[in-house]
Design an enzyme around this catalytic site. Structure first.
Site, PDB file in Angstrom:
ATOM      1  N   GLU A  59       2.077  -7.502   3.430  1.00 44.59           N
ATOM      2  CA  GLU A  59       2.892  -7.088   4.568  1.00 44.59           C
ATOM      3  C   GLU A  59       2.710  -7.980   5.786  1.00 44.59           C
ATOM      4  OE1 GLU A  59       1.666  -3.328   6.379  1.00 44.59           O
ATOM      5  OE2 GLU A  59      -0.286  -3.590   5.433  1.00 44.59           O
ATOM      6  N   GLU A 117      -5.133   1.634   2.529  1.00 40.14           N
ATOM      7  CA  GLU A 117      -5.052   0.507   3.456  1.00 40.14           C
ATOM      8  C   GLU A 117      -5.095   0.966   4.900  1.00 40.14           C
ATOM      9  OE1 GLU A 117      -3.395  -2.556   6.096  1.00 40.14           O
ATOM     10  OE2 GLU A 117      -2.607  -0.537   5.746  1.00 40.14           O
ATOM     11  N   GLU A 118      -4.459   2.108   5.173  1.00 41.96           N
ATOM     12  CA  GLU A 118      -4.347   2.567   6.552  1.00 41.96           C
ATOM     13  C   GLU A 118      -5.668   3.091   7.120  1.00 41.96           C
ATOM     14  OE1 GLU A 118      -2.126   1.769   8.375  1.00 41.96           O
ATOM     15  OE2 GLU A 118      -0.145   1.841   7.475  1.00 41.96           O
ATOM     16  N   ASP A 123      -0.153   4.371   1.041  1.00 40.13           N
ATOM     17  CA  ASP A 123      -0.484   5.355   2.068  1.00 40.13           C
ATOM     18  C   ASP A 123       0.198   5.047   3.393  1.00 40.13           C
ATOM     19  OD1 ASP A 123      -2.228   3.072   1.988  1.00 40.13           O
ATOM     20  OD2 ASP A 123      -3.572   4.052   3.409  1.00 40.13           O
ATOM     21  N   HIS A 138       3.504   2.658  13.060  1.00 40.00           N
ATOM     22  CA  HIS A 138       2.678   3.779  13.513  1.00 40.00           C
ATOM     23  C   HIS A 138       3.317   4.566  14.662  1.00 40.00           C
ATOM     24  CE1 HIS A 138      -1.268   1.821  11.811  1.00 40.00           C
ATOM     25  NE2 HIS A 138      -0.244   1.704  10.988  1.00 40.00           N
ATOM     26  N   ASP A 184       6.079   0.209   7.458  1.00 40.12           N
ATOM     27  CA  ASP A 184       4.669  -0.002   7.101  1.00 40.12           C
ATOM     28  C   ASP A 184       4.271   0.902   5.932  1.00 40.12           C
ATOM     29  OD1 ASP A 184       2.010  -0.702   7.174  1.00 40.12           O
ATOM     30  OD2 ASP A 184       1.547   0.404   8.995  1.00 40.12           O
ATOM     31  N   HIS A 232       0.835  -1.197   0.000  1.00 41.65           N
ATOM     32  CA  HIS A 232       0.000   0.000   0.000  1.00 41.65           C
ATOM     33  C   HIS A 232       0.868   1.244   0.000  1.00 41.65           C
ATOM     34  CE1 HIS A 232       0.518   0.762   4.388  1.00 41.65           C
ATOM     35  NE2 HIS A 232       0.379  -0.538   4.547  1.00 41.65           N
TER      36      HIS A 232
END
Length: 398
Positions: free
Chosen positions: A172, A144-145, A80, A370, A110, A78
């Site tokens: 992932e 995705e996030e 984003d 994150h 990520d 992804h």
């Protein structure tokens, strides 16, 4: 920064990708598309862009196989990344600084590093003159996030996706702090539940019957008691990880207009991640029963209610797993199979009936998903390329 890193094309590609602020909210993906088109051109891969949802593009690169009619291999990532609190970062989140052999940047774990590892593995294999039996597609998806609803969830429903003829997918995982590499073959089912508790409104000095406060207390107690069961089970069995149990968290309480007025309604919101062993129908029936027991008029609704998606088989019934495991054994790396604790785009792929595994090829590295100062040792990034360079031919040539 090491001179070797400064001239390493894979490292520089990753740093360039990290500098793109594809950060929520309201991501503009144009710069990602321009960057990815450039990388694809340099490798020699044709590109297609599908805009199933306006301004939420999916870019697909394709390395055609010797037998393109066979089901293909999908390498998904992804574009984003989650928001940052820049003042809390020691290193600027979009500068991609390398300090003492560690690269810092939002999305470095990520999952922009994984995307670049895919790209670099394909580039190296192509440069060696290797041709794979199956076609390999590299997909770069949005959103995705924020749950993937306007990204992979919609893309898998399209003819564009069906035409890719995906037989197996990689996506992932999570970096592992120990020697092992974590491989994720399934995910817990995500439910977001709101329980609405109506009641008699009136002056805050009274002890009125049938108030929403009494009802919401009952509901919260029931959910929290069940949460404690999972917590105790996890703490008492070292073989379990968070992905093996059902997690319940009270995330919001809403209602009320003034300190001295008993409100006519209060709502409790819960984030629930149901273990793959959970009976979903029985779990919902339990919620229904709690609402009845809490008092008159108590109801519940779902703001998200994902269906159960079976995990990908990790035994001899799955030839892709056999090939994946053979590559890991050849590399001499130890892998452990886990259930992913959160949610990834893999669940949408598995829901179509296609086997998918989650792997972030990084070990001896704490997860910083994150977090402030998200980071990745450069040597781990480079080693991950070598791992995909072995895994990709193994699964694509079965």
């Amino acid at each position: 920064m090491s001179a070797d890193y400064a001239t390493n094309p894979a490292v520089n590609t990753l740093r360039d990708y990290l500098r793109i602020r594809s950060v929520h909210p309201n991501v503009n993906y144009d710069e990602c598309l321009t960057f990815l088109r450039g990388v694809a051109a340099a490798i020699g891969l044709p590109v297609q862009v599908f805009e199933v949802v306006p301004k939420k593009p999916v870019l697909v690169m394709t390395w055609e196989g010797l037998q393109p009619d066979l089901p293909s291999i999908l390498l998904n990532s992804h574009m984003d990344v989650v928001p940052v609190f820049e003042k809390s970062w020691k290193h600027p989140p979009f500068a991609a600084e390398i300090v003492d052999g560690v690269i810092y940047g939002r999305g470095v774990q990520d999952m922009k590093s994984v995307a670049v590892q895919y790209l670099e593995a394909v580039r190296r294999l192509k440069n060696k003159g290797i041709r794979l039996k199956r076609t390999v597609h590299l997909s770069f998806v949005p959103e995705e996030e924020v749950g993937g609803a306007e990204g992979m969830a919609e893309f898998v429903k399209t003819e564009h996706y069906k035409n890719l003829n995906v037989g197996f997918a990689l996506d992932e995982g999570i970096a592992c702090a120990t020697e092992e590499y974590q491989v994720f073959n399934g995910e817990r089912t995500i439910w977001h539940v709101s329980v609405v508790c109506p009641g008699k409104s009136g002056h805050g000095s009274l002890l009125l019957p049938d108030t929403c406060g009494e009802k919401i207390r009952y509901i919260i107690d029931k959910f929290m008691d069940l949460r404690q069961v999972s917590k105790t089970r996890l703490e008492s069995d070292p073989s379990l990880t968070i992905g093996d149990v059902t997690s319940i968290n009270l995330t919001m309480i809403s209602g009320g207009i003034q300190d001295n007025i008993i409100p006519e309604k209060m709502t409790a919101h819960f984030d629930i991640r149901l273990a793959t062993s959970e009976d979903l129908e029985a779990f919902e029936n339990t919620i229904k029963q709690w609402c009845v027991e809490a008092g008159a008029g108590v109801s519940y609704n779902f703001t998200q209610k994902d269906p159960y998606v079976p995990p990908t088989a990790v035994d001899n019934s799955n030839p892709y797993w056999v090939a994946f495991k053979a590559a890991a054994d050849k590399l001499g790396i130890k892998i452990v199979v886990r259930t992913f604790p959160g949610g990834t785009d893999s669940r949408f792929i598995r829901a179509t009936g296609t086997p998918a595994l989650g792997l972030t090829a990084t070990h001896l590295t704490p997860s910083s998903l994150h977090e402030h100062d998200e980071n990745l040792p450069v040597e781990q990034f480079l080693r991950g390329i070598e791992i995909y360079e072995e895994i990709l031919p193994s699964v694509a040539n079965i």
